[in-house]
Structure formats: structure tokens, C-alpha cells
Scaffold this motif. Structure first.
Motif, PDB file in Angstrom:
ATOM      1  N   ALA A  89       0.825  -1.207   0.000  1.00 13.28           N
ATOM      2  CA  ALA A  89       0.000   0.000   0.000  1.00 13.28           C
ATOM      3  C   ALA A  89       0.863   1.262   0.000  1.00 13.28           C
ATOM      4  O   ALA A  89       0.354   2.382   0.035  1.00 13.28           O
ATOM      5  CB  ALA A  89      -0.941  -0.001   1.199  1.00 13.28           C
ATOM      6  N   PHE A 125      -1.558   9.706   2.205  1.00 13.45           N
ATOM      7  CA  PHE A 125      -0.343  10.287   2.787  1.00 13.45           C
ATOM      8  C   PHE A 125       0.677  10.455   1.669  1.00 13.45           C
ATOM      9  O   PHE A 125       1.053   9.483   1.008  1.00 13.45           O
ATOM     10  CB  PHE A 125       0.196   9.368   3.882  1.00 13.45           C
ATOM     11  CG  PHE A 125       1.322   9.967   4.667  1.00 13.45           C
ATOM     12  CD1 PHE A 125       1.151  11.162   5.374  1.00 13.45           C
ATOM     13  CD2 PHE A 125       2.567   9.348   4.724  1.00 13.45           C
ATOM     14  CE1 PHE A 125       2.195  11.716   6.108  1.00 13.45           C
ATOM     15  CE2 PHE A 125       3.619   9.892   5.456  1.00 13.45           C
ATOM     16  CZ  PHE A 125       3.428  11.083   6.150  1.00 13.45           C
ATOM     17  N   MET A 154       0.747   3.322  -9.833  1.00 11.18           N
ATOM     18  CA  MET A 154       0.792   3.976  -8.522  1.00 11.18           C
ATOM     19  C   MET A 154      -0.240   5.092  -8.452  1.00 11.18           C
ATOM     20  O   MET A 154      -0.988   5.215  -7.485  1.00 11.18           O
ATOM     21  CB  MET A 154       2.179   4.580  -8.271  1.00 11.18           C
ATOM     22  CG  MET A 154       3.286   3.561  -8.077  1.00 11.18           C
ATOM     23  SD  MET A 154       4.860   4.440  -7.891  1.00 11.18           S
ATOM     24  CE  MET A 154       5.991   3.042  -7.870  1.00 11.18           C
ATOM     25  N   VAL A 159       4.432  12.087   0.645  1.00 11.79           N
ATOM     26  CA  VAL A 159       5.707  12.642   1.115  1.00 11.79           C
ATOM     27  C   VAL A 159       6.516  13.091  -0.106  1.00 11.79           C
ATOM     28  O   VAL A 159       6.545  12.384  -1.116  1.00 11.79           O
ATOM     29  CB  VAL A 159       6.541  11.577   1.870  1.00 11.79           C
ATOM     30  CG1 VAL A 159       7.764  12.218   2.520  1.00 11.79           C
ATOM     31  CG2 VAL A 159       5.692  10.871   2.907  1.00 11.79           C
ATOM     32  N   ALA A 219       4.005   3.276  -2.101  1.00 13.81           N
ATOM     33  CA  ALA A 219       4.714   3.294  -3.379  1.00 13.81           C
ATOM     34  C   ALA A 219       5.651   4.488  -3.405  1.00 13.81           C
ATOM     35  O   ALA A 219       5.416   5.490  -2.720  1.00 13.81           O
ATOM     36  CB  ALA A 219       3.728   3.357  -4.539  1.00 13.81           C
ATOM     37  N   VAL A 227       8.422   7.008  -5.899  1.00 17.79           N
ATOM     38  CA  VAL A 227       8.940   7.445  -7.193  1.00 17.79           C
ATOM     39  C   VAL A 227      10.297   8.079  -6.931  1.00 17.79           C
ATOM     40  O   VAL A 227      10.386   9.083  -6.228  1.00 17.79           O
ATOM     41  CB  VAL A 227       7.992   8.468  -7.843  1.00 17.79           C
ATOM     42  CG1 VAL A 227       8.570   8.960  -9.163  1.00 17.79           C
ATOM     43  CG2 VAL A 227       6.607   7.878  -8.043  1.00 17.79           C
ATOM     44  N   VAL A 281      -3.194   2.093  -3.246  1.00 14.88           N
ATOM     45  CA  VAL A 281      -1.983   2.744  -2.727  1.00 14.88           C
ATOM     46  C   VAL A 281      -2.417   3.805  -1.718  1.00 14.88           C
ATOM     47  O   VAL A 281      -3.180   4.713  -2.049  1.00 14.88           O
ATOM     48  CB  VAL A 281      -1.174   3.382  -3.881  1.00 14.88           C
ATOM     49  CG1 VAL A 281       0.013   4.155  -3.329  1.00 14.88           C
ATOM     50  CG2 VAL A 281      -0.706   2.306  -4.857  1.00 14.88           C
ATOM     51  N   ARG A 282      -1.933   3.675  -0.506  1.00  7.73           N
ATOM     52  CA  ARG A 282      -2.322   4.610   0.565  1.00  7.73           C
ATOM     53  C   ARG A 282      -1.319   5.744   0.713  1.00  7.73           C
ATOM     54  O   ARG A 282      -1.688   6.874   0.996  1.00  7.73           O
ATOM     55  CB  ARG A 282      -2.408   3.855   1.898  1.00  7.73           C
ATOM     56  CG  ARG A 282      -3.402   2.722   1.895  1.00  7.73           C
ATOM     57  CD  ARG A 282      -4.759   3.233   2.312  1.00  7.73           C
ATOM     58  NE  ARG A 282      -5.789   2.251   2.031  1.00  7.73           N
ATOM     59  CZ  ARG A 282      -7.041   2.377   2.476  1.00  7.73           C
ATOM     60  NH1 ARG A 282      -7.389   3.406   3.209  1.00  7.73           N
ATOM     61  NH2 ARG A 282      -7.932   1.475   2.179  1.00  7.73           N
ATOM     62  N   ALA A 283      -0.037   5.382   0.571  1.00 10.24           N
ATOM     63  CA  ALA A 283       1.008   6.393   0.738  1.00 10.24           C
ATOM     64  C   ALA A 283       1.883   6.407  -0.497  1.00 10.24           C
ATOM     65  O   ALA A 283       2.223   5.359  -1.053  1.00 10.24           O
ATOM     66  CB  ALA A 283       1.855   6.072   1.966  1.00 10.24           C
ATOM     67  N   LEU A 284       2.226   7.625  -0.940  1.00  3.81           N
ATOM     68  CA  LEU A 284       3.132   7.767  -2.078  1.00  3.81           C
ATOM     69  C   LEU A 284       4.277   8.674  -1.666  1.00  3.81           C
ATOM     70  O   LEU A 284       4.054   9.710  -1.029  1.00  3.81           O
ATOM     71  CB  LEU A 284       2.385   8.361  -3.285  1.00  3.81           C
ATOM     72  CG  LEU A 284       3.191   8.509  -4.586  1.00  3.81           C
ATOM     73  CD1 LEU A 284       3.626   7.144  -5.124  1.00  3.81           C
ATOM     74  CD2 LEU A 284       2.355   9.237  -5.644  1.00  3.81           C
ATOM     75  N   TYR A 285       5.491   8.242  -2.002  1.00  2.92           N
ATOM     76  CA  TYR A 285       6.683   9.027  -1.681  1.00  2.92           C
ATOM     77  C   TYR A 285       7.274   9.485  -3.005  1.00  2.92           C
ATOM     78  O   TYR A 285       7.727   8.663  -3.800  1.00  2.92           O
ATOM     79  CB  TYR A 285       7.678   8.140  -0.915  1.00  2.92           C
ATOM     80  CG  TYR A 285       8.802   8.865  -0.201  1.00  2.92           C
ATOM     81  CD1 TYR A 285       9.286  10.097  -0.630  1.00  2.92           C
ATOM     82  CD2 TYR A 285       9.403   8.292   0.924  1.00  2.92           C
ATOM     83  CE1 TYR A 285      10.314  10.743   0.035  1.00  2.92           C
ATOM     84  CE2 TYR A 285      10.438   8.927   1.604  1.00  2.92           C
ATOM     85  CZ  TYR A 285      10.888  10.165   1.149  1.00  2.92           C
ATOM     86  OH  TYR A 285      11.915  10.793   1.812  1.00  2.92           O
ATOM     87  N   ILE A 286       7.243  10.785  -3.266  1.00  2.00           N
ATOM     88  CA  ILE A 286       7.748  11.320  -4.528  1.00  2.00           C
ATOM     89  C   ILE A 286       9.051  12.078  -4.273  1.00  2.00           C
ATOM     90  O   ILE A 286       9.071  13.065  -3.548  1.00  2.00           O
ATOM     91  CB  ILE A 286       6.728  12.261  -5.203  1.00  2.00           C
ATOM     92  CG1 ILE A 286       5.410  11.534  -5.451  1.00  2.00           C
ATOM     93  CG2 ILE A 286       7.299  12.801  -6.514  1.00  2.00           C
ATOM     94  CD1 ILE A 286       4.316  12.440  -6.008  1.00  2.00           C
TER      95      ILE A 286
END
Lengths: 350, 517
Positions: free
Chosen positions: A314, B257, B219, B259, A316, A318, B228-233
Motif C-alpha cells: 500500500a 499520505f 501507482m 511525502v 509506493a 517514485v 496505494v495509501r502512501a506515495l513518496y515522490i
């Protein structure tokens, strides 16, 4: 191949020019138009030398050495010829070293100093200011130009942009852009190759003017942050701040070449818009400043909660195709070894 | 000789282009294949102005002639390749030059002329960029280019090969480092149990995931569905750079969430819950890997401003706060002690060896000089070079009565991507706004003068920008970039993807246009 230069026996490989043989043996010959990557133009004649058995003086930049050649770079005749050329160059413009950006890194200055000039012999009256300030990154001072032709060759033969040419004749000749347009209105793409090859202060980088004298900077080699070509740059750094970017002539793959972004696109790092503190968005939607501890703890906690409730997939990530390899490595390591997901990607496809 | 297809090199890779131009001045031949009469065509021996998205038909037509007229490298094909008979039958049957001409808009005579030139000079280097990959047929476009080079025997030697010019300074490196959902650093498959075990041992963990993860489009799609609950870019401005901005922003907005690590506030960081201030280029020691697989040093000259910190440190700190303690404490330590130890193709690359010029991987040992070109003597990494049949398919969206123009997108010389850097380095002085580049014919027909404001709209959005009337663009095309938020082409682009690579079709969608009154 054995030759003598100023009475000194020298060894030099066949196929070299007198200039190359002299340079390899630590002997300075004044040059103004010669540049290794452009080759011998033999235009300026400042490298005149005497060779035994030759009635005429020869230009060192384009005369190949021959076995047993006796070369004199410092004979009265040679020095008189060198002085004459440099004297004419000095007299044909405003060579005001004290206020020139190029002072300390100027090949005319070097030649004049070497030849012990105290004053110039020719007077052609005053030169009215003739500065082309029309382009965003390059300043053209026609009165500092010595018509060596390097920029013309570089623009046409190295970067093949075909913008710079010599226009007019005699005293009126000058470098021109397209059909003698101001540089900023011409088809010039501001790659700055001309500034890299200019031996004097005629073509200088606007962003650098007044930022540092050449002897104050440390040069740091690095890799350009724009496209994927990987051009090698030399950052000119004064007091921890980049004041100019040039390129290492021996660096692969670009061998001294850069584009407008590589040469002039460096100062975004000094923008006042830089993020300087961690930010946390409040419920209302506004960002507030936070400490590293608070922001990092919040992220760690949120990730742990989400993994607990919804599993590692859950989350991801980039990664960044602009930042260092080591940063991308760390990010995929975080995702795989700590979060336990392969949901890590970057803009590899676009 | 060079064969450049779908590459706007003088603008997107200006320094690489100088070497092509040098070669042309010295007598090399240059074939340019592109929908636009862009600057590189000024130097071309032959220029084929193909229709957007017709690459495969055009290339297959070329190969039809090479095979039919017996002009291909039979020895290379026999010794080093497989699958040729099936390929040959398919091409001869399905891609006669007449058909290739109809689809691509290039005359049979021109296709034949190019085929003959290709057959007459060796080696020939193929260069391509996103004009090949940013299509729903992107993978097949690449396959076709590879087929052509195998057919001509132009592989495994200097000045030959298939050379994609990579867009970002370190997009090659980010791939090499395993910032991809299916491989560890050095392209080692996450699904391989032996590799998994190796990384578990090296990182001192158990249970590394062995199923490939999500790619970027999945994503984003996963955010509104809560898959997808959290994505970190990290350092990407996806709100401007992904196709169909309205949709992308909807996805980002619905993240539970988000970040971001970045050096500037961007259109993307607006959606973040936490933003970490990062060190920029020249504020940290590290490496970039260029298009030619060359690992180059990047050096620190000053500390990052304020409290900004290096990105590797931020990831290490999050790991620490989640219970994992990592040793390496600098870019050089991470490379020398981890990356080059774990990635066999980079084992011979250490910081001590790349003080001057960088090294090109594969570089497996400390004595290895690096590898300037791959597949030497026709020895491919998979064994034999495989001819793969690739059929032409049109773009997902083509012009119709309602949307009669094709929008194609790309980059301009004076800006870089979403302008986060170049707008802060004075480049706006040269290029202050986006334009819609349109042909002289279309401008005339629609009564649009150079500099007039035009409204351009697609099924997804609309923009109002200045028209730039130019002979570079063929009739029927609108060409735009994505450097500016205002008038960004990605308000219009189509979020459809190549089924193999998940690359978006930035190069083709249908739009309409009118003069703004």
C-alpha cells in the motif's frame, strides 16, 4: 626527432609543429589565434619564429618540425615580429586590463607581459564604447576583440551553429552575428562556446561579471545536471559559491563543449525559493515549518501504520532521475529492505 | 553515417548534436526521420517527414526493400541472429513500400532512396529519443529499430548500434540503481531466489519481496482506489509532467499520505503532507550515469541552504526510525561499499577510478577499462539477436472531425522539463512562455497570425497560448512542450500507455484549435 630551440637540444615526436615542440619543452611562444582544438589558423602571426636556413620568419603554430631543425623563438628578429603583432593588437582597442573580466586569464595580456611591453607604439585615437549587451548570457565588447577568429571557427566548426562571422574589411572588420544583427536578435543559441575560446575579454559571461577575479577561484570538476549526455563541467568557485561554469577541454564526452543550460543554468541553487526546512501540512491545508525529528518521525509512523493496516504494497515510491545514483540506491533500499515492497519506480520512460 | 529517428537532438541533447554536425561537416551522411522539420534536418543528407506514430510502418517498409533487393547483411544475420525467416516472410507479405508510403506519408521513392543509402554505408549509428518510445507502440518502435540494425549488421562495433539518448542527467543511473519495480541494482531480477538471498544477506534482512511492484501509472491510479495509501515522490514534478494534469492532480489529491523530497516548492509538493528540503546538485558528493553508461563524479562545492539535507541521509533516517540501522554515511561510501559490491556490472567502478573521466559499465573488475559499446562482434547478451515481428498500430487517439489536429509534444532548448530549475536560472529571458507551434498552412486557413492567442483543446482539457507559426511543423499538427504550468501540453495529452513499458503516449493525441477572440 632531434631539434634545437634557442640553442637547447630537444626531442620531439615527428609530425609536431614548432609550437607543440616548444610547449612540450617548456618554451613559451606568444600566440593569440592558436587553440589546440581548433588547430592552426596562422592568422595572428604572433608566433613568428626564426629557423636557420629560412630567409623568412615562420609561424610556429603551423610549421612542422623537421630533423635537425634549429629554431629561435627569442632572436631579435623573431621577438621584433612578435612585438609588432602584439603591439598592433594592443593598440587596436580598449585593452584596459584593470577593469577587464578576463584579466589574469588573457592571452594578449600574457603575450604583452612576456614581451615586456611598457606602452603601445601605435595610437588610433579613442575608441567609443562598442558593447553588444543584447543577449541574456554573453557580453560582446567589440573594442576588446583582437580579430583572432577563434570564435568564428568554434561557432562554425566545433558547435556548427554558423552564427559568428567576420564582417566588413580593414579597420572596420569585426565579428558579427548572422547578418550583423545584435547577438540577442540573431540565431545564436547561447551555448557560450565562443566565450570558452575567446583569448581576451571580448566575449565574456554576463552572469560572472564582477563576481571574482580569475586568481580568486578554485575550479571543481563535476557533471552537468541537465540532460543525459553527461557533459563535464568546471565550476569556478569563490567562497563556496559558483561564479562561472566552463568545461574541461580534456573531459569526456564533451571536450570543452556545453549548451546554454550547462553553461548558464547553474544558479537555480541560489534561488530564494529553495526549501530550507521540513514542512508538515496541517489539516487546514496550510504548511508549517517542522523540525527534522518531527517530520521524519511522522513519516516513519505513518508508514508503519499503513503497513500494519494495509500491507507493504500500500506504499509506493517514485525516485528521482535528476539526483545522484547513491540517492536512488538508498530509496530503493528503503522500499525493499525496510518497507518490504517493490513499488519503486522513477520516470524511466519519459 | 547516422540514422536519427524521433530525436530533436539540437534542442534536447545539444552537445551530442555537435558531434553529429562535426561528422556531417567532415563528410558523414545523416538520415533524419521525424514528423517535424526540426533543426537537425538542416544538416541531413536525406529527410523523411513521417506522420506522427507511423514509425513501424516506415521502418518495416525500409526493411522490405532491403530484404527484397537483397541489400541486407546476410553474414551478420546468419551468424548472429535468429527468427529471421519468420520475420522476413512477415515483412515481405505485409509491408510493401506502397503500404509503408501510405501510412507514413513518405513517398516510395524516398523510402527506397533511404534504404539504398543505408545499405551503402557501414557502420551506421541509430540515435533515437522519446519520439520512438512515447507511443502506445513504443516497445514495438524500439523493436523495429533493433530489427533494422540487425538486418544491416550495424551492431557490436564502434559508431554503430541502437542508441537511445536519455533525457535526464541520471535517468540511466536511476535505472541502474534499481529504482525500478522489477530489478535490484545492476538489473538483477527481484524474482530470482538467488538474487533475493544475496540482497537479504547484504542488507541483513529477511523476507525481501519477490513480486515485481507497481510502475508509476499504476501507482497514480492506485491512489483514488486506495490500493496505494502512501506515495513518496522524490524530486519529480508529476503534477506537470504526467499526461492529463487534471486527472493526475485528482490522483495526488486523493493520496492518504504523500511525502516529497524536493529542492523547491512545486505544483506537486502542494499535495504533500510532509515535504523534506533536499540538497541540490553541487551540494553533495555523488555520481550520475550518462546515456553512454558512463559513471561520472558529481562534486560538492557548498552546503545545502538552511536545514536542507542530502537525500541519501533522509532515506537513511527514515530507515533508522523504522528499526534499520545502515552503515554508509556518504555518497562515496554508499557507492564503494554497497553499489559496486552488489552490482556485478559495476564491480570495477570505485570513486578512486573516476576522479577524472568516468567509466562505462559493464566494468566487472578493478582492471577492466569499461565498455564503450555493447554486443562486440555480434555477441548479444541473450546469445543470438532475435528478430521480432512488430506490426504497425496507430496512436490510441487519431484526428477526427471533432478534433482534427494531432498534438505532439517535446522539449525546447532553453528550458528543462517543468522549469523548476531553468526558470530560476534566467532562461525565461529567452523563452518566457509556452506556444502552440502550428504550420503556415493551418495558420492561414484559420486566420491565425504568429503571436495570436489560440485556444487548444482535447477531450481532457484546454489551454490558451500564443501561436508560433513555423515551417518546422507540418499541416495538421500542433506541437507543444510542457515547460510552463500555463499552457502546459499535459492539460491535453492522453493518459494511454504502451502495454509492455507503460510509457505514456505523449507524442500523439487529437486536439482542436481556434483563434482566441
Amino acid at each position: 626527432m632531434k631539434v634545437t630551440i634557442n640553442g637547447k637540444r630537444c626531442e620531439t615526436p615527428a609530425g609536431k609543429t614548432i609550437l607543440q615542440a616548444a610547449q612540450a619543452n617548456g618554451i613559451y611562444i606568444p600566440t593569440l589565434c592558436y587553440l589546440e582544438k581548433i588547430g592552426a589558423l596562422a592568422k595572428c602571426r604572433a608566433c613568428a619564429v626564426e629557423v636557420k636556413g629560412n630567409p623568412n620568419l615562420l609561424t610556429a603554430c603551423n610549421t612542422p618540425v623537421t630533423e635537425g631543425m634549429e629554431i629561435f623563438t627569442d632572436s631579435d628578429r623573431a621577438v621584433a615580429a612578435q612585438r609588432y603583432v602584439v603591439d598592433l593588437a594592443l593598440s587596436s582597442g580598449n585593452h584596459d586590463c584593470m577593469i577587464c573580466e578576463k584579466s589574469g586569464d588573457c592571452e594578449l595580456q600574457d603575450a604583452a607581459y612576456f614581451l615586456k611591453f611598457e606602452d603601445k607604439d601605435f595610437r588610433r585615437g579613442n575608441y567609443p564604447t562598442d558593447i553588444d549587451d543584447s543577449s541574456p548570457f554573453i557580453r560582446v565588447d567589440h573594442n576588446r576583440c583582437i580579430m583572432c577568429g577563434r570564435c568564428v571557427e568554434a561557432c562554425n566548426r566545433i558547435v556548427v551553429n554558423g552564427v559568428i562571422k567576420i564582417i566588413n574589411r580593414g579597420f572596420d572588420s569585426r565579428i558579427g552575428f548572422d547578418c550583423d544583427d545584435p547577438m540577442g536578435e540573431s540565431s545564436c543559441v547561447q551555448c557560450g562556446e565562443c566565450t570558452q575560446v575567446c583569448p581576451v575579454g571580448a566575449l565574456t559571461n554576463k552572469k560572472s561579471i564582477g563576481k571574482a577575479r580569475v586568481w580568486e577561484v578554485e575550479k571543481v570538476r563535476t557533471t552537468c545536471p541537465y540532460c543525459g549526455v553527461g557533459c563535464q563541467q568546471e565550476l569556478h568557485v569563490k567562497n563556496g559559491r559558483i561564479v562561472k561554469v566552463t568545461s574541461a577541454e580534456d573531459g569526456s564526452p564533451n571536450k570543452g563543449r556545453l549548451c546554454v543550460k550547462g553553461r548558464y543554468g547553474y544558479d537555480f541553487i541560489y534561488s530564494e525559493d529553495r526549501l530550507t526546512t521540513p514542512l508538515i501540512r496541517e489539516k487546514k491545508g496550510e504548511f508549517r515549518e517542522a523540525s527534522w525529528d518531527e517530520a521524519l518521525d511522522l513519516v516513519a509512523k505513518k508508514f508503519k501504520d499503513i503497513i500494519k493496516k494495509h500491507g507493504p504494497d500500500a506504499i509506493a515510491g517514485v525516485s528521482c532521475a535528476r539526483s545522484n545514483n547513491e540517492d536512488s540506491y538508498q530509496m530503493q533500499k528503503l522500499f525493499r529492505s525496510v518497507l518490504k515492497t517493490n513499488n519503486i519506480d522513477h520516470c524511466a520512460r519519459t | 553515417m547516422f540514422f536519427c529517428i524521433g530525436t530533436n537532438m539540437t534542442e534536447a541533447h545539444p552537445v551530442a548534436a555537435t558531434y553529429l554536425k562535426n561528422a556531417v561537416v567532415n563528410g558523414a551522411k545523416l538520415i533524419v526521420v521525424d514528423p517535424r522539420r526540426q533543426r537537425l534536418t538542416d544538416y541531413a543528407t536525406l529527410f523523411a517527414q513521417i506522420k506522427v506514430g507511423s514509425d513501424i510502418a516506415f521502418l518495416n517498409g525500409l526493411m522490405h526493400i532491403l530484404i527484397k533487393e537483397d541489400l541486407y547483411d546476410k553474414a551478420f544475420v546468419e551468424q548472429n541472429c535468429e527468427g529471421f525467416e519468420e520475420f522476413k516472410t512477415h515483412i515481405l507479405k505485409n509491408y510493401p513500400p506502397q503500404k509503408a508510403a501510405e501510412i507514413s506519408g513518405v513517398s516510395v521513392e524516398k523510402i527506397r532512396e533511404i534504404a539504398h543509402l543505408l545499405a551503402s554505408v557501414k557502420p551506421c549509428m541509430v540515435c533515437y529519443t522519446l519520439g520512438i518510445t512515447e507511443h502506445t507502440s513504443g516497445r514495438n518502435n524500439v523493436v523495429s529499430v533493433a530489427n533494422l540494425q540487425m538486418l544491416l549488421g550495424n551492431l557490436g562495433m564502434e559508431s554503430a548500434g541502437v542508441n537511445p539518448l536519455r533525457g535526464q542527467n541520471n535517468v540511466q543511473g536511476a535505472c541502474d540503481m534499481g529504482a525500478l519495480p522489477n530489478v535490484y541494482p545492476g538489473y538483477q531480477a527481484v524474482s530470482d531466489p538467488a538474487i533475493k538471498e544475496k540482497f537479504e544477506k547484504a542488507w541483513g534482512v529477511t523476507g525481501l519481496p519477490d513480486k515485481p511492484g507497481l510502475v508509476i501509472p499504476a501507482m497514480l491510479e492506485g491512489l483514488p482506489t486506495k490500493k496505494v495509501r502512501a506515495l513518496y515522490i522524490f524530486g519529480e514534478n508529476m503534477a506537470n509532467s504526467e499526461p492529463d494534469i487534471a486527472h493526475v492532480e485528482h490522483c495526488l489529491e486523493s493520496a492518504q499520505f504523500l511525502v516529497c523530497n524536493d529542492i523547491f516548492p512545486t505544483e506537486t509538493t502542494r499535495f504533500a503532507h510532509v515535504v523534506f528540503p533536499a540538497a541540490a546538485w553541487s551540494e553533495d558528493d555523488g555520481t550520475f550515469t550518462s546515456s553512454e553508461r558512463r559513471v561520472n563524479r558529481v562534486r560538492k562545492v557548498s552546503a545545502p541552504p538552511g536545514q536542507a539535507r542530502p537525500n541519501w541521509w533522509i532515506f537513511k533516517e527514515i530507515a533508522r526510525r523504522m528499526g534499520s540501522s545502515w552503515d554508509s554515511g556518504s555518497g562515496p561510501e554508499i557507492w564503494d561499499n554497497e553499489i559496486s559490491v552488489l552490482a556485478p556490472s559495476m564491480a570495477g567502478i570505485k570513486y578512486s577510478r573516476i576522479e577524472g573521466n568516468g567509466l562505462q559499465w559493464p566494468c566487472p573488475t578493478m582492471e577492466h577499462p569499461g565498455t564503450p559499446f555493447l554486443h562486440k562482434n555480434g555477441k548479444f547478451s541473450r546469445g543470438k539477436g532475435l528478430f521480432t515481428v512488430a506490426d504497425w498500430t496507430p496512436p490510441a487517439e487519431v484526428a477526427d472531425a471533432e478534433y482534427p489536429y494531432v498534438l505532439s509534444t517535446g522539449r525546447r532548448l532553453f528550458h528543462y522539463h517543468t522549469r523548476t530549475q531553468t526558470s530560476r536560472a534566467g532562461m525565461d529571458a529567452i523563452l518566457p512562455e509556452e506556444t502552440a507551434d502550428i504550420s503556415v498552412q493551418d495558420a492561414k486557413r484559420q486566420g491565425i497570425a504568429n503571436g495570436d492567442m489560440v485556444r487548444v483543446w482535447s477531450r481532457r482539457g484546454e489551454v490558451t497560448v500564443k501561436a508560433r507559426v513555423t515551417e518546422e511543423v507540418p499541416p495538421g499538427m500542433v506541437w507543444m512542450a510542457f515547460h510552463f504550468r500555463e499552457g502546459n501540453a499535459n492539460w491535453l495529452t492522453n493518459p494511454v500507455f504502451d502495454p509492455f513499458t507503460q510509457t505514456a503516449e505523449y507524442k500523439a493525441c487529437a486536439v482542436n484549435m481556434e483563434k482566441k477572440t
